[in-house]
Scaffold this active site. Structure first.
Site, mmCIF file in Angstrom:
data_model
loop_
_atom_site.group_PDB
_atom_site.id
_atom_site.type_symbol
_atom_site.label_atom_id
_atom_site.label_comp_id
_atom_site.label_asym_id
_atom_site.label_seq_id
_atom_site.Cartn_x
_atom_site.Cartn_y
_atom_site.Cartn_z
ATOM 1 N N LYS A 97 0.817 -1.197 0.073
ATOM 2 C CA LYS A 97 -0.098 0.114 -0.095
ATOM 3 C C LYS A 97 0.818 1.301 -0.042
ATOM 4 O O LYS A 97 0.492 2.258 0.826
ATOM 5 C CB LYS A 97 -1.097 -0.047 0.922
ATOM 6 C CG LYS A 97 -2.118 -1.255 1.277
ATOM 7 C CD LYS A 97 -2.911 -1.027 2.634
ATOM 8 C CE LYS A 97 -2.256 -1.376 3.707
ATOM 9 N NZ LYS A 97 -3.233 -1.905 4.745
ATOM 10 N N ASP B 191 -5.480 -5.541 10.576
ATOM 11 C CA ASP B 191 -6.786 -4.907 10.468
ATOM 12 C C ASP B 191 -8.197 -6.099 10.318
ATOM 13 O O ASP B 191 -9.262 -6.064 10.810
ATOM 14 C CB ASP B 191 -6.979 -3.927 9.680
ATOM 15 C CG ASP B 191 -6.457 -4.126 8.126
ATOM 16 O OD1 ASP B 191 -5.851 -5.492 7.785
ATOM 17 O OD2 ASP B 191 -6.599 -3.280 7.261
HETATM 18 C C1 BGC Z 1 -1.838 -5.807 3.712
HETATM 19 C C2 BGC Z 1 -2.687 -6.389 4.661
HETATM 20 C C3 BGC Z 1 -3.979 -5.763 5.015
HETATM 21 C C4 BGC Z 1 -4.737 -5.217 3.628
HETATM 22 C C5 BGC Z 1 -5.783 -4.281 4.153
HETATM 23 C C6 BGC Z 1 -2.799 -5.308 2.376
HETATM 24 O O1 BGC Z 1 -2.001 -4.589 1.610
HETATM 25 O O2 BGC Z 1 -0.851 -6.505 3.177
HETATM 26 O O3 BGC Z 1 -2.127 -6.856 5.739
HETATM 27 O O4 BGC Z 1 -4.891 -6.505 5.791
HETATM 28 O O5 BGC Z 1 -3.981 -4.522 2.794
HETATM 29 O O6 BGC Z 1 -5.617 -3.033 5.021
#
Ligand code: BGC
Length: 507
Positions: free
Chosen positions: A190, A226
């Site tokens: 992200k 989360d």
């Molecule tokens: C992460 C996860 C997370 C999800 C939603 C992903 O990019 O790898 O760990 O739960 O985003 O936030």
């Protein structure tokens, strides 16, 4: 706003044969009446529509990837299936004061939560921005920023810094946990890229940051994803909740898995010498397809978005679904169509600017499409968005076609997510499962929840029943709940030990 008359492209268009149709040869094409832009765009975009057959193939491939993930923690696999060490859901008696930290996107939150055994937790919190320079700077600066925000929050809320409240840390990135309070970041997702964090235990980094500033100390009792917070927050209200899903900036799911189906945890006993029957597994399904298994349903536009992203080759399923990427997928399609003279009279410069089309535009335009169908509102919002981007030659058919592309991409995202959830429901094969869902795409896209629900219904087998439940602040309340459950179970087990020690000595 200027407008223009749509010009049919003069160059040869390769029209792919429709199902069972004879391939149209160039000579025949010339004899036919010119196709409308919509027809040509439909042909171009056909690969964005996924049939149930393709979705079922995807489900089978995903389950296979998950099994590979459950089998090993040493080999490199696409879907990591991370044990969370959370094996109990709340029983409703959780009480007490907790701190929760929530890091997972462009915002960081600190919360003070009071649980009193009712679903309505008392909660106060503060949101802090995480500037891009910190997201992509040094790990030390990132954790110093977190500690700084925490200290400010405690100060402003009159929380004594010498009293250590139990803390739940929602850290929404793939972490290989070694227990409930320890986890190494595997890789950033992200848009985060802070150096020196991958491979390190994030709880230690947080503690060290607190020690550096000397005025706060913490008692981390739970590190969680989360999705786990989402599951726990829903389970507090509805005890059939066994799956937690996020469709926000990123996407991911967790679910209750039977211990006998987690070979990589064979022989596991917790610190109280107890082997649970089930454990929540954080699937990290965003990385599904990173080993090439999703090639049959990807498009050249998905490849482009991936290539131009900060982490090429990683999080391929996530890049077809989540809020960080959905707008960009639409943008590259629109750019391609404009370059082919099928949109904006061929003016492609403005739409060629990377990231000029955030996912919130997709939601707004999909809403505009619904409104326009209902009361002939004529795509006012869509016009405005395209004009604000700087596209000068927008016609009403352009607006309808842009809305068409948005609806294809968001529908595909909902169907891909549905395939993931249906696969988990089929695998769990329990009579009734509630699926806790959260995230900006699920909350704010006008049709996404309905599309998701309808498709899951088509893809599940047998007489499984399920319901989707919007989670209320899983990352905050859920973190406090995980912390509370951990504290409660620890206290219960200590009490039990004491009791059996007393019995033993009196015998
Ligand atoms: C992460 C996860 C997370 C999800 C939603 C992903 O990019 O790898 O760990 O739960 O985003 O936030």
């Amino acid at each position: 706003m200027s407008s223009c008359v749509f010009q049919y492209p003069t160059q040869q268009i390769n029209v792919a044969p429709k199902n069972g149709a004879k391939k149209v040869r160039p000579a025949e094409l010339r004899l036919q009446a010119p196709q409308s832009a919509r027809d040509l765009i439909q042909d171009e975009c056909r690969s964005l529509v996924l049939s149930n057959q393709q979705l079922k193939r995807l489900m089978a491939a995903m389950e296979k990837s998950m099994e590979e993930g459950l089998a090993t923690s040493t080999k490199k696999v696409a879907v990591k299936m991370l044990p969370t060490y959370v094996d109990s859901v709340p029983n409703g008696t959780e009480r007490g004061d907790f701190l929760a930290l929530d890091l997972g996107g462009t915002n960081f939150r600190v919360l003070h939560i009071r649980l009193d055994g009712t679903p309505q937790a008392e909660m106060r919190g503060k949101i802090f921005r995480v500037p891009e320079s910190i997201m992509r700077g040094s790990g030390e600066a990132l954790f110093d920023h977190i500690a700084d925000c925490m200290a400010k929050f405690m100060e402003e809320n009159g929380l004594r810094k010498d009293v250590k409240l139990p803390l739940g840390f929602t850290f929404s990135f793939p972490c290989a946990q070694q227990g409930l309070t320890k986890g190494k970041l595997i890789s950033w997702t992200k848009g985060f890229k802070a150096s020196g964090v991958e491979g390190s235990d994030v709880v230690t980094l947080l503690r060290e940051a607190c020690h550096r500033r000397k005025d706060i100390d913490i008692d981390v009792v739970a590190l969680l994803n989360d999705t786990v917070g989402t599951l726990m927050a829903c389970a507090f209200q509805e005890n059939t909740c066994q799956i937690g899903v996020i469709v926000g900036t990123g996407t991911n799911a967790c679910y209750m898995e039977r211990m006998d189906r987690i070979p990589k945890l064979a022989g596991y006993v917790d610190e109280h010498d107890h082997t649970p029957e089930e454990m929540i597994i954080n699937t990290e399904w965003g990385a599904f397809g990173d080993d090439g298994t999703m090639h049959f349903c990807r498009t050249k536009w998905d490849d482009q978005v991936d290539r131009e992203s900060i982490n090429p080759g990683q999080q391929l399923y996530e890049k077809m679904i989540s809020g960080m990427y959905m707008g960009e997928v639409v943008r590259v399609i629109l750019e391609d169509l404009a370059r082919k003279n099928l949109l904006f009279c061929g003016n492609f410069e403005a739409i060629s600017k990377a990231h000029c089309f955030p996912t919130k535009f997709v939601s707004e335009i999909d809403q505009d499409l619904i409104d326009s169908e209902q009361d002939d509102a004529n795509f006012q919002k869509t016009y405005q968005i395209l004009e604000d981007i700087g596209i000068e030659t927008v016609s009403s058919s352009d607006c309808a076609n842009v809305a068409y592309v948005c609806s294809l991409v968001s529908t595909r995202a909902a169907h891909l997510t549905a395939a993931g959830i249906a696969m988990l429901l089929n695998r769990m094969n329990k009579r009734m499962v509630t699926v806790g869902v959260d995230g900006s795409v699920y909350r704010f896209h006008p049709t996404y929840p309905k599309l998701l629900d309808e498709k899951i219904d088509e893809l599940i087998v047998g007489d499984i029943e399920y319901q989707l439940m919007l989670s209320e602040d899983g990352s905050g309340r859920g973190a406090a709940l995980v912390a509370a459950v951990a504290t409660r179970i620890k206290a219960e087990k200590l009490a039990l030990r004491k009791l059996s020690a007393i019995k033993f000595s009196s015998n």
